[in-house]
Design a protein around this motif. Structure first.
Motif, PDB file in Angstrom:
ATOM      1  N   ARG A  25       0.840  -1.197   0.000  1.00 60.16           N
ATOM      2  CA  ARG A  25       0.000   0.000   0.000  1.00 60.16           C
ATOM      3  C   ARG A  25       0.870   1.241   0.000  1.00 60.16           C
ATOM      4  NH1 ARG A  25      -0.555   3.890   2.829  1.00 60.16           N
ATOM      5  NH2 ARG A  25       0.764   3.012   4.450  1.00 60.16           N
ATOM      6  N   ALA A  26       1.920   1.228   0.831  1.00 62.44           N
ATOM      7  CA  ALA A  26       2.813   2.386   0.902  1.00 62.44           C
ATOM      8  C   ALA A  26       3.580   2.575  -0.395  1.00 62.44           C
ATOM      9  CB  ALA A  26       3.784   2.217   2.079  1.00 62.44           C
ATOM     10  N   ILE A  27       4.070   1.501  -0.964  1.00 63.83           N
ATOM     11  CA  ILE A  27       4.855   1.589  -2.190  1.00 63.83           C
ATOM     12  C   ILE A  27       3.995   2.088  -3.346  1.00 63.83           C
ATOM     13  CG2 ILE A  27       6.097   0.204  -3.904  1.00 63.83           C
ATOM     14  CD1 ILE A  27       7.537   0.853  -1.154  1.00 63.83           C
ATOM     15  N   ALA A  28       2.732   1.655  -3.386  1.00 63.17           N
ATOM     16  CA  ALA A  28       1.837   2.069  -4.463  1.00 63.17           C
ATOM     17  C   ALA A  28       1.257   3.462  -4.241  1.00 63.17           C
ATOM     18  CB  ALA A  28       0.703   1.065  -4.618  1.00 63.17           C
ATOM     19  N   GLY A  29       1.343   3.989  -3.017  1.00 62.50           N
ATOM     20  CA  GLY A  29       0.709   5.264  -2.715  1.00 62.50           C
ATOM     21  C   GLY A  29      -0.798   5.161  -2.756  1.00 62.50           C
ATOM     22  N   SER A  30      -1.333   4.085  -2.188  1.00 60.22           N
ATOM     23  CA  SER A  30      -2.764   3.804  -2.289  1.00 60.22           C
ATOM     24  C   SER A  30      -3.380   3.671  -0.906  1.00 60.22           C
ATOM     25  CB  SER A  30      -2.991   2.511  -3.079  1.00 60.22           C
ATOM     26  OG  SER A  30      -2.473   1.404  -2.364  1.00 60.22           O
ATOM     27  N   THR A  31      -4.686   3.534  -0.885  1.00 63.92           N
ATOM     28  CA  THR A  31      -5.405   3.112   0.300  1.00 63.92           C
ATOM     29  C   THR A  31      -5.883   1.683   0.071  1.00 63.92           C
ATOM     30  OG1 THR A  31      -7.465   4.028  -0.567  1.00 63.92           O
ATOM     31  CG2 THR A  31      -6.131   5.469   0.841  1.00 63.92           C
ATOM     32  N   VAL A  32      -6.410   1.058   1.115  1.00 63.62           N
ATOM     33  CA  VAL A  32      -6.874  -0.317   1.009  1.00 63.62           C
ATOM     34  C   VAL A  32      -8.388  -0.326   1.131  1.00 63.62           C
ATOM     35  CG1 VAL A  32      -6.706  -2.655   1.937  1.00 63.62           C
ATOM     36  CG2 VAL A  32      -4.731  -1.135   2.041  1.00 63.62           C
ATOM     37  N   SER A  33      -9.042  -1.018   0.215  1.00 72.63           N
ATOM     38  CA  SER A  33     -10.496  -1.116   0.238  1.00 72.63           C
ATOM     39  C   SER A  33     -10.948  -1.965   1.420  1.00 72.63           C
ATOM     40  CB  SER A  33     -11.000  -1.734  -1.059  1.00 72.63           C
ATOM     41  OG  SER A  33     -10.724  -3.130  -1.074  1.00 72.63           O
ATOM     42  N   PRO A  34     -12.220  -1.886   1.789  1.00 73.66           N
ATOM     43  CA  PRO A  34     -12.748  -2.845   2.763  1.00 73.66           C
ATOM     44  C   PRO A  34     -12.572  -4.270   2.232  1.00 73.66           C
ATOM     45  CG  PRO A  34     -14.285  -1.041   2.427  1.00 73.66           C
ATOM     46  CD  PRO A  34     -13.224  -0.895   1.377  1.00 73.66           C
ATOM     47  N   ILE A 124       2.351   8.429  -9.147  1.00 76.29           N
ATOM     48  CA  ILE A 124       2.455   9.249  -7.947  1.00 76.29           C
ATOM     49  C   ILE A 124       3.730  10.078  -8.019  1.00 76.29           C
ATOM     50  CG2 ILE A 124       2.685   9.226  -5.437  1.00 76.29           C
ATOM     51  CD1 ILE A 124      -0.027   8.332  -6.267  1.00 76.29           C
ATOM     52  N   ARG A 125       3.611  11.364  -7.700  1.00 74.94           N
ATOM     53  CA  ARG A 125       4.794  12.217  -7.547  1.00 74.94           C
ATOM     54  C   ARG A 125       5.140  12.286  -6.069  1.00 74.94           C
ATOM     55  NH1 ARG A 125       7.381  16.054 -10.600  1.00 74.94           N
ATOM     56  NH2 ARG A 125       5.738  15.961 -12.189  1.00 74.94           N
ATOM     57  N   TRP A 126       6.339  11.796  -5.730  1.00 73.08           N
ATOM     58  CA  TRP A 126       6.774  11.724  -4.347  1.00 73.08           C
ATOM     59  C   TRP A 126       7.619  12.949  -3.983  1.00 73.08           C
ATOM     60  CZ3 TRP A 126       4.365   7.892  -1.945  1.00 73.08           C
ATOM     61  CH2 TRP A 126       3.937   6.809  -2.716  1.00 73.08           C
ATOM     62  N   PRO A 127       7.833  13.215  -2.709  1.00 78.95           N
ATOM     63  CA  PRO A 127       8.745  14.303  -2.313  1.00 78.95           C
ATOM     64  C   PRO A 127      10.107  14.123  -2.981  1.00 78.95           C
ATOM     65  CG  PRO A 127       7.549  13.498  -0.403  1.00 78.95           C
ATOM     66  CD  PRO A 127       7.199  12.573  -1.534  1.00 78.95           C
ATOM     67  N   GLY A 128      10.644  15.205  -3.519  1.00 75.64           N
ATOM     68  CA  GLY A 128      11.887  15.126  -4.280  1.00 75.64           C
ATOM     69  C   GLY A 128      11.660  14.958  -5.762  1.00 75.64           C
ATOM     70  N   ASP A 129      10.371  14.923  -6.180  1.00 73.99           N
ATOM     71  CA  ASP A 129       9.983  14.869  -7.593  1.00 73.99           C
ATOM     72  C   ASP A 129      10.215  13.527  -8.268  1.00 73.99           C
ATOM     73  OD1 ASP A 129       8.896  17.374  -7.718  1.00 73.99           O
ATOM     74  OD2 ASP A 129      10.746  18.345  -8.410  1.00 73.99           O
ATOM     75  N   THR A 130      10.438  12.471  -7.494  1.00 77.18           N
ATOM     76  CA  THR A 130      10.420  11.138  -8.094  1.00 77.18           C
ATOM     77  C   THR A 130       8.987  10.774  -8.452  1.00 77.18           C
ATOM     78  OG1 THR A 130      12.327  10.418  -6.795  1.00 77.18           O
ATOM     79  CG2 THR A 130      10.949   8.694  -7.733  1.00 77.18           C
ATOM     80  N   ALA A 204       9.868   4.104 -12.917  1.00 74.72           N
ATOM     81  CA  ALA A 204      10.268   5.275 -12.135  1.00 74.72           C
ATOM     82  C   ALA A 204      11.166   6.172 -12.980  1.00 74.72           C
ATOM     83  CB  ALA A 204      11.000   4.864 -10.860  1.00 74.72           C
ATOM     84  N   ASN A 205      11.037   7.485 -12.762  1.00 70.63           N
ATOM     85  CA  ASN A 205      11.888   8.413 -13.501  1.00 70.63           C
ATOM     86  C   ASN A 205      13.234   8.630 -12.818  1.00 70.63           C
ATOM     87  OD1 ASN A 205      10.922   9.892 -11.306  1.00 70.63           O
ATOM     88  ND2 ASN A 205      10.926  11.828 -12.441  1.00 70.63           N
ATOM     89  N   ALA A 206      13.386   8.184 -11.564  1.00 73.16           N
ATOM     90  CA  ALA A 206      14.638   8.318 -10.822  1.00 73.16           C
ATOM     91  C   ALA A 206      14.793   7.056  -9.977  1.00 73.16           C
ATOM     92  CB  ALA A 206      14.635   9.571  -9.959  1.00 73.16           C
TER      93      ALA A 206
END
Length: 250
Positions: A25-34, A124-130, A204-206
């Protein structure tokens, strides 16, 4: 057969399920459904935009792994065609909308009834523009089954193969309507694997910045190569972070 949508399914043993869902979930930048299913064993990793293309499943037996869901209009006709092309049925539940099969080399996939999924999620755009997205399933094919497996996946998806810079890698041309692409990788002649398996790839771009983010969540680097880095998640499952355009998959 028209493939309306593709979903990558991560299958986890019960003792790994909670921690692994948290990691992915963290790696994908997602939430988890019920949770859903008879035993509350299924969930979707819900993107912040678009329809889910990643799902998780708790399994009772085996080490887990990756499988693909192919979403189709006519489940019965699609099953007949898959068998004609060389697939084998594992389990079938046409009344509830799914059939589990294996490819000629043994890779598990499911045909499922399409529920209208059509909107690709954005990277997903992460902090640092990755910028990154989980957008590809790589099928690892035993050396002796290579040609037959390429023929099967090209036929069942209706996608021609496209060349890559390495002879052991063949990509099916991307359908711009789908969030998941398929890459096939031939195992070496000395690899003892007798059955095809699979792993996830991120674009990934970086790559190095993305690797660092994954390490913060407990993943480890296995090997660094020119165009990708092989990773191991916290329970030892391998996947790759690749130097590709996160928006197009190229």
């Amino acid at each position: 057969m028209r493939i309306r949508w593709l979903t990558a399914f991560l299958d986890f043993p019960s003792d790994q399920f909670g921690a692994e869902v948290t990691f992915w979930r963290a790696i994908a930048g997602s939430t988890v459904s019920p949770p859903r299913g008879e035993h509350r064993e299924f969930a979707s990793l819900e993107p912040f935009n678009g329809d889910p293309h990643l799902r998780v499943q708790r399994i009772d037996e085996g080490p887990g792994g990756i499988h693909l869901d192919l979403h189709v209009d006519d489940l019965g006709a699609a099953t007949d065609e898959a068998i004609r092309l060389g697939a084998n049925i594992l389990r079938s539940s046409l009344d509830t909308g799914w059939v589990s099969l294996t490819s000629p080399a043994g890779f598990v996939f499911c045909l499922v009834a399409w529920q209208g999924e059509s909107v690709r999620s954005r990277p997903i755009r992460w902090p640092g523009d990755t910028i990154s997205i989980i957008d590809q399933v790589c099928i690892d094919v035993p050396h002796g089954a290579w040609d037959r497996e390429i023929e099967f996946w090209s036929a069942i998806t209706g996608r021609p193969t496209t060349p890559t810079s390495r002879p052991e890698l063949v990509r099916l041309s991307r359908d711009p309507a789908l969030a998941i692409g398929i890459l096939l990788q031939r195992n070496g002649p000395d690899d003892p694997s007798q059955t095809a398996s699979g792993h996830l790839d991120l674009a990934a771009n970086a790559v190095e910045d993305e690797v660092a983010r994954h390490e913060d969540w407990g993943a480890e680097v296995v090997e660094r190569l020119e165009q990708w880095t092989v990773m191991r998640d916290p329970v030892g499952r391998r996947y790759c972070i690749t130097n590709r355009n996160p928006r197009t998959g190229d």
